[in-house]
Design an enzyme around this catalytic site. Structure first.
Site, PDB file in Angstrom:
ATOM      1  N   HIS A 208       0.958  -1.236   0.007  1.00  0.00           N
ATOM      2  CA  HIS A 208       0.054  -0.022   0.040  1.00  0.00           C
ATOM      3  C   HIS A 208       0.821   1.220   0.158  1.00  0.00           C
ATOM      4  O   HIS A 208       0.325   2.396  -0.517  1.00  0.00           O
ATOM      5  CB  HIS A 208      -1.222  -0.070   1.153  1.00  0.00           C
ATOM      6  CG  HIS A 208      -2.148  -0.725   0.764  1.00  0.00           C
ATOM      7  ND1 HIS A 208      -2.118  -2.349   1.002  1.00  0.00           N
ATOM      8  CD2 HIS A 208      -3.055  -0.732  -0.134  1.00  0.00           C
ATOM      9  CE1 HIS A 208      -3.027  -2.902   0.469  1.00  0.00           C
ATOM     10  NE2 HIS A 208      -3.835  -1.897  -0.138  1.00  0.00           N
ATOM     11  N   GLU A 450     -10.928 -10.996  -5.107  1.00  0.00           N
ATOM     12  CA  GLU A 450      -9.294 -10.788  -5.031  1.00  0.00           C
ATOM     13  C   GLU A 450      -8.754 -11.984  -4.207  1.00  0.00           C
ATOM     14  O   GLU A 450      -7.726 -11.943  -3.785  1.00  0.00           O
ATOM     15  CB  GLU A 450      -9.208  -9.451  -4.351  1.00  0.00           C
ATOM     16  CG  GLU A 450     -10.025  -9.100  -3.152  1.00  0.00           C
ATOM     17  CD  GLU A 450      -9.905  -7.670  -2.596  1.00  0.00           C
ATOM     18  OE1 GLU A 450      -8.696  -6.993  -2.924  1.00  0.00           O
ATOM     19  OE2 GLU A 450     -10.404  -7.251  -1.799  1.00  0.00           O
ATOM     20  N   ASP A 474      -4.430  -8.389  -4.519  1.00  0.00           N
ATOM     21  CA  ASP A 474      -4.685  -9.561  -3.909  1.00  0.00           C
ATOM     22  C   ASP A 474      -4.956 -10.897  -4.464  1.00  0.00           C
ATOM     23  O   ASP A 474      -4.331 -11.871  -4.017  1.00  0.00           O
ATOM     24  CB  ASP A 474      -5.772  -9.319  -2.770  1.00  0.00           C
ATOM     25  CG  ASP A 474      -5.338  -8.281  -1.725  1.00  0.00           C
ATOM     26  OD1 ASP A 474      -4.286  -8.400  -1.127  1.00  0.00           O
ATOM     27  OD2 ASP A 474      -6.122  -7.307  -1.390  1.00  0.00           O
ATOM     28  N   CYS A 521      -9.566  -3.415 -10.882  1.00  0.00           N
ATOM     29  CA  CYS A 521      -9.181  -1.959 -10.126  1.00  0.00           C
ATOM     30  C   CYS A 521      -7.746  -2.274  -9.385  1.00  0.00           C
ATOM     31  O   CYS A 521      -7.317  -1.481  -8.837  1.00  0.00           O
ATOM     32  CB  CYS A 521     -10.185  -1.645  -9.025  1.00  0.00           C
ATOM     33  SG  CYS A 521     -10.368  -2.959  -7.881  1.00  0.00           S
TER      34      CYS A 521
HETATM   35  C1  PEP Z   1      -6.338  -5.140  -5.024  1.00  0.00           C
HETATM   36  O1  PEP Z   1      -6.317  -6.003  -4.158  1.00  0.00           O
HETATM   37  O2  PEP Z   1      -6.150  -5.530  -6.321  1.00  0.00           O
HETATM   38  C2  PEP Z   1      -7.103  -3.819  -4.754  1.00  0.00           C
HETATM   39  C3  PEP Z   1      -7.410  -3.117  -5.556  1.00  0.00           C
HETATM   40  O3  PEP Z   1      -7.339  -3.631  -3.549  1.00  0.00           O
HETATM   41  P1  PEP Z   1      -6.156  -3.026  -2.718  1.00  0.00           P
HETATM   42  O4  PEP Z   1      -4.959  -2.599  -3.123  1.00  0.00           O
HETATM   43  O5  PEP Z   1      -6.615  -1.842  -1.741  1.00  0.00           O
HETATM   44  O6  PEP Z   1      -5.965  -4.393  -1.594  1.00  0.00           O
HETATM   45 MG    MG Z   2      -7.325  -5.656  -2.312  1.00  0.00          MG
END
Ligand code: PEP
Ligand code: MG
Length: 586
Positions: A208, A450, A474, A521
């Site tokens: 993140h 995910e 994920d 996403c």
């Molecule tokens: C993902 O896991 O691809 C996602 C968009 O969620 P995050 O990156 O916030 O875990």
């Molecule tokens: Mg995620």
């Protein structure tokens, strides 16, 4: 002497500036820039902290019993001597006046500078005095904590050192942040100030921390191992965010080369802005939705300005982070969501319920005790474990839905029981709002895919939700058993692994067959090297960092999905992991 440090490329571009080492580890302190008018006040805060510690130690010295060991008295003398050392006081003053660091930051920065000198000492006894220095600084910090100090507005420092002036008399020197680790909450704090790039010792490509760097659209390198040990405060450094390399103390020739590349990148960006109002339609007439991922309500307006036709992922957990335990109540959340919805000027926004846990702790001191946090109580599991907190967020979202086109999305669902409980909580939140006569509006409900279990049960998910969004970050982590935040295994984190592609392809195909919207996403949606493959697999909705939208649009405009479909499905059927090169050449 010039040297380079290799890490992982996580946010593109080149930045050249002076290193700002953000202290980490034992002494967690706030880092922010002060206003020039606050310099004297900050110096005075350190002085009073230091004087209080001196007084404390002197009192101790007076009370030492006559039969106390000799070493104890000697140790107190050493501490007093260190406290009065000119190098500590003048160094701290330097960081406050020249760099406009807040008092705590200046103190820990100077501690680091002196510590390195201790490390280089030959004499064992003297080298060990570093621990004493750390102790006295910790004492000063503890005293300062109790003192009231004015809240400063973070801003870019204006002052320049003599050397900066010699190098360039016309611009402010960009600052580059170098740290052992930065939490997403730290980064959000830094988002308000002006750093031209950052480097961290730890972190994976889709950690993140890396995601927030990309959202800030500044060059960044993570996983630079001992980078923060090798770089010194104020060193000139170049961050090559494309290659994942940090160059320290560059020679004039290297500086000139990178300066040239920096200008080329800027020119390319300017060229792309011409596509801002061009609809994203492929050569064979397929319309493609290019959406933005955002982290804060204010980012919504910026996403629209960047050419997004909506927000495909608003990560709400950032509203909850770094608040020292207190969570935002319904009213505060409602105001934040409403700001985001209004910022969209009528365009749709998909808001994801809180995804706390794993590499997104609520605050730094709250990392949890779980041995394996990515498999633990995170995302929807966290929400369902505290239904009161979850419904507070749902009520705020349903109220905000009266101000625009709002979709609500749930992270990390894997079990049918979780799906049922989640939908029941939404109905309960609606009933609670009805009971108190609060205005609210229905929202489309979507699930993130995910976890491999969800991808394998995609038809079940399609029966229960209005839309799906594939979280590849994920999905890759859980399919390949690779911690997305661990640089030690980052070479195995592969978006093009056949197993991942097969899951992605199946989810897209199942959604299309039922006429329901499926988007991606995760970070792969914003990688231009992946655009054609995803288009070939039938994807028509991509959600990414706003800074990537125009580059991906350029790929869409050049693509012919009729030609790409056969190639992409053949790749998946043959269980072949395409190389990045073959994707770009296709
Ligand atoms: C993902 O896991 O691809 C996602 C968009 O969620 P995050 O990156 O916030 O875990
Ligand atoms: Mg995620």
């Amino acid at each position: 002497m010039t040297f380079s440090i290799a890490g992982l490329a996580v946010s593109r571009g080149i930045s050249i500036g002076r290193a700002v080492l953000a202290g980490s580890g034992r002494m967690e302190v706030a880092h922010y820039f002060i206003e020039p008018g606050q310099v004297e006040g900050e110096i005075a805060r350190v002085r009073s902290g230091r004087n209080a510690v001196i007084a404390e130690l002197q009192r101790l010295q007076e009370d030492i019993p006559a039969d106390a060991p000799q070493e104890l008295t000697a140790l107190l003398d050493v501490h007093l001597m260190l406290l009065q050392d000119e190098m500590l006081t003048s160094g701290v003053k330097h960081w406050i006046t020249e760099r406009l660091y807040n008092a705590e930051w200046a103190l820990t920065t100077q501690l680091e500078v002196i510590s390195r000198q201790f490390d280089e000492m030959e004499d064992d006894y003297l080298r060990e005095r570093k621990a004493d220095l750390e102790q006295v600084v910790e004492r000063i910090l503890r005293h300062m904590k109790g003192m009231v100090h004015p809240v400063a507005q973070p801003h870019s420092p204006r002052r320049r050192t003599q050397q900066d002036l010699m190098l360039d008399d016309t611009m402010d020197v960009p600052l580059v942040l170098v740290a052992q680790d930065l939490s997403p909450a730290d980064l959000l704090q830094f988002k308000k100030s002006v750093f031209a790039g950052f480097v961290t010792d730890v972190g994976g490509k889709t950690s993140h921390t890396a995601i927030v760097a990309r959202s800030m659209d500044i060059p960044a390198v993570v996983g630079a191992r001992s980078g923060s040990q090798l770089v010194r405060q104020d060193d000139w450094i170049i961050i090559d965010g494309d290659a994942g390399v940090v160059i320290v103390d560059p020679s004039p020739i290297i500086l000139a080369e990178y300066g040239y590349r920096q200008r080329q990148i800027e020119l390319e960006r300017e060229r792309l802005t011409r596509l801002r109002h061009t609809p994203a339609v492929t050569l064979d007439g397929e319309r493609v939705q290019l959406l933005a991922n955002i982290e804060m309500p204010q980012d919504a307006a910026a996403a629209v300005a960047a050419g997004a036709v909506g927000v495909g992922l608003f990560r709400t957990e950032f509203l909850f982070m770094g608040r020292a335990g207190s969570l935002p109540d319904e009213e505060e959340q409602y105001r934040a969501y409403r700001e985001a919805v209004e910022g969209m000027q009528g365009l749709p926004i998909t808001i994801r319920t809180i995804d706390i846990g794993a590499d997104k702790p609520l605050d730094k001191g709250h990392k949890g005790t779980s041995l394996n946090p990515a498999l633990g109580l995170r995302a929807i599991r966290w929400s369902l474990a505290d239904p009161g907190m979850f419904r507070t967020q749902l009520r705020a979202l349903l109220r905000a839905a009266t101000h625009g086109k709002v979709n609500i999305m749930f992270p990390m669902l894997a079990h049918p029981a979780e799906v049922e409980q989640t939908l029941a909580q939404v109905r309960l939140a609606q009933a609670e709002l009805d009971a108190r006569g609060a205005v609210h509006a229905p929202a489309a409900l979507g699930a993130m895919i995910e976890v491999p279990a969800a991808a394998l049960m995609v038809r079940y998910f399609l029966r229960h939700f209005d839309f799906l969004s594939i979280g590849t970050n994920d999905l890759i982590q859980y399919t390949l058993a690779i911690d997305r935040a661990d640089e030690a295994v980052s070479h195995l984190y592969d978006p093009m692994h056949p197993a991942v592609l097969r899951l992605v392809a199946d989810v897209i195909a199942a959604g299309r067959a039922q006429g329901k919207s499926v988007s991606v996403c995760g970070e792969t949606a914003g990688e231009v090297g992946m655009t054609r493959l995803l288009l070939g697999l039938g994807l028509r909705s991509f959600s990414m960092h706003p800074a990537q939208i125009l580059a991906v649009k350029q790929e869409v405009l050049r693509a012919d999905t009729r030609k790409l479909a056969g190639w992409a499905h053949a790749l998946v059927d043959a269980d072949l992991a395409p190389s990045a090169e073959s994707l770009l050449n296709q």
